[in-house]
Design an enzyme around this catalytic site. Structure first.
Site, short mmCIF file in Angstrom:
data_model
loop_
_atom_site.label_atom_id
_atom_site.label_comp_id
_atom_site.label_asym_id
_atom_site.label_seq_id
_atom_site.Cartn_x
_atom_site.Cartn_y
_atom_site.Cartn_z
N GLN A 140 -7.76 -0.20 3.09
CA GLN A 140 -8.69 -0.79 4.07
C GLN A 140 -9.99 -1.23 3.42
OE1 GLN A 140 -8.28 -1.48 7.37
NE2 GLN A 140 -6.17 -0.76 7.32
N THR A 190 12.44 -7.92 -10.66
CA THR A 190 11.74 -9.18 -10.92
C THR A 190 10.49 -9.26 -10.06
OG1 THR A 190 13.86 -10.21 -11.40
CG2 THR A 190 12.01 -11.70 -10.93
N GLY A 228 0.81 -1.21 0.00
CA GLY A 228 0.00 0.00 0.00
C GLY A 228 0.84 1.26 0.00
N SER A 229 1.92 1.26 0.77
CA SER A 229 2.74 2.48 0.86
C SER A 229 3.33 2.83 -0.50
CB SER A 229 3.87 2.28 1.87
OG SER A 229 3.34 2.01 3.14
N HIS A 272 -1.89 -7.78 2.41
CA HIS A 272 -1.95 -8.28 3.78
C HIS A 272 -3.08 -7.68 4.60
CE1 HIS A 272 0.07 -5.00 6.22
NE2 HIS A 272 0.38 -4.62 5.02
N SER A 274 -3.41 -3.35 -0.83
CA SER A 274 -2.31 -4.09 -0.19
C SER A 274 -2.83 -5.45 0.25
CB SER A 274 -1.80 -3.30 1.01
OG SER A 274 -0.79 -4.03 1.65
N CYS A 294 1.50 1.69 12.38
CA CYS A 294 2.64 2.45 11.92
C CYS A 294 3.02 3.56 12.88
CB CYS A 294 2.34 3.06 10.56
SG CYS A 294 1.33 1.99 9.55
C1 LIG Z 1 -1.78 -0.52 5.87
C2 LIG Z 1 -2.14 0.71 5.15
C3 LIG Z 1 -1.24 1.28 4.22
C4 LIG Z 1 0.15 0.75 4.01
O1 LIG Z 1 0.14 -0.49 3.38
P1 LIG Z 1 1.47 -1.39 3.40
O2 LIG Z 1 1.13 -2.55 2.54
O3 LIG Z 1 1.68 -1.77 4.83
O4 LIG Z 1 2.56 -0.57 2.87
C5 LIG Z 1 -1.64 2.41 3.54
N1 LIG Z 1 -2.86 2.93 3.72
C6 LIG Z 1 -3.75 2.41 4.59
C7 LIG Z 1 -5.09 3.03 4.72
C8 LIG Z 1 -3.42 1.28 5.33
O5 LIG Z 1 -4.29 0.77 6.19
#
Ligand SMILES: *Cc1c(COP(=O)(O)O)cnc(C)c1O
Length: 385
Positions: free
Chosen positions: A180, A238, A71-72, A202, A200, A325
């Site tokens: 989210q 890759t 996500g980041s 996870h 993202s 975070c």
């Molecule tokens: C977790 C999260 C991110 C970051 O995602 P990562 O995969 O951990 O880099 C960004 N935005 C929101 C809203 C998140 O909950």
């Protein structure tokens, strides 16, 4: 018993996703850029995953999906790209909100140092951004509007379709951090006039280190990582095939079960909210209705969030005081401050984020344990009377 109730921070990998990934950690280890059949099997998996992600989020073309590390990275790439497009047309104004994830806020701070003007909208007391505020801040030099789909701390769901419509009408690029929301809410990027969208894996029972960025056809992405021509020249390196396969499988499974999961989760959530609000001097943070089905965020007066978390951990409950975070930082949550929660109450906040793996029995245990812990902390507090 150990109860995991921090699903907004990370989720467990489901069995189906693990099984889907295993062959790519094992026998199908070829590089998808290689022409031999080992490579081509990996390439097929990559293509299929891209199509699946495109289908689930409502992209028109699978080529609109770029795989990233999470996500980041997706947020960074989306914002930097929109800034670059704007810059070329002399547009150096960006609209966002005060309660975005730091992946968005920090990227905007960097752009501000490079001469961009950033307007951060304030959500209302319930944690919702008003579409009219977005509309009235759009100027002729606005390059981008970036508003998250659902907030990671208080779970509030933003009027993304309405914001998308306004941005499209005014010719402004619209990005949404849907980390989210993906797998938890129905998303249809093209219909919702979303130009760019971050996900993202996870956060929906997929693996860590795998993300995707949707960018509507015609929106060129700035390459953050230089090297080979992977991902149509948008991201070198890759491809993380096991992660990408896991992301696509997890997104499909989550999307197939959204309604069923949300029905189950909102019942559990409401039970926990009801139980926790029975504790005196407790407030619910974020809108009661417009929130993710698994999200609970409350503030207890006279409590330090950190002490509560440690006590809950002792009782076998994994929860959070805000976002993972920022949990190492002593500052109160920027999200809670943005919605007007007083600093003292923001320090006494607790986020419980449930997944479909949680049970009724666990919900009851959470309520009982939090009640005990809050009472205990208040009884031993020198200032609480
Ligand atoms: C977790 C999260 C991110 C970051 O995602 P990562 O995969 O951990 O880099 C960004 N935005 C929101 C809203 C998140 O909950």
């Amino acid at each position: 018993m150990y109860i995991y109730a921090d699903n907004a921070a990370a989720t467990r990998l489901s069995e189906t996703e693990k099984k889907a990934m295993l062959p790519y950690l094992d026998e199908i280890y070829g590089n998808p850029s290689s022409l031999h059949s080992f490579g081509q099997r990996a390439k097929d998996a990559l293509d299929n995953a891209r199509e699946e992600v495109a289908r689930v989020i409502g992209a028109e073309f699978s080529s609109e999906i770029t795989f990233t590390s999470g996500g980041s990275e997706s947020d960074n790439q989306a914002i930097v790209s929109a800034a670059e497009i704007g810059s070329k047309k002399g547009k150096k104004h960006i609209i966002s909100t005060k309660f975005e994830h730091h992946a968005v806020l920090r990227t905007l701070e960097k752009l501000e140092k490079k001469g961009f003007e950033i307007t951060l909208l304030e959500p209302d007391r319930n944690g919702i951004i008003n579409v009219r505020d977005v509309e009235s801040e759009i100027r002729s030099d606005t390059a981008l509007v970036t508003v998250m789909y659902a907030n990671n701390e208080i779970g509030t769901i933003q009027p993304v379709s309405e914001i998308g419509a306004v941005c499209r009408e005014r010719g402004v690029i619209f990005h949404t951090d849907a980390v989210q929301a993906a797998g938890h809410l129905h998303i249809d990027a093209a219909k919702q006039n979303i130009d760019m969208l971050s996900v993202s894996a996870h956060k929906f029972h997929g693996p860590k280190g795998a993300g995707a960025l949707y960018a509507r056809r015609g929106i060129p992405l700035v390459k953050l990582i230089e090297g080979g021509g992977q991902e149509k020249g948008r991201r070198a390196g890759t491809e993380n095939i096991p992660g990408i396969v896991g992301l696509a499988a997890a997104l499909k499974e989550a999307a197939d079960n959204i309604d069923k999961n949300n029905e189950y989760l909102s019942r559990l959530r409401d039970k926990v909210i009801g139980g926790l609000l029975d504790i005196p001097n407790t407030i619910l943070n974020g809108d009661r209705e417009k929130r993710l089905a698994g999200n609970i965020n409350v503030s207890f007066e006279g409590i330090e969030g950190e002490s509560l978390l440690l006590m809950l951990d002792d009782k076998g409950i994994a929860a959070s005081s805000g976002s993972a975070c920022t949990s190492a930082s002593p500052l109160p949550s920027h999200v809670l401050l943005a919605i007007g929660v007083p600093e003292e109450a923001a320090r006494g906040s607790l986020r419980i984020s449930l997944s479909e793996y949680n049970t009724d029995e666990e919900a009851e245990y959470i309520i009982k344990s939090v009640k005990e812990a809050v009472e205990n902390l208040r009884n031993t507090s020198p200032v609480w009377a």
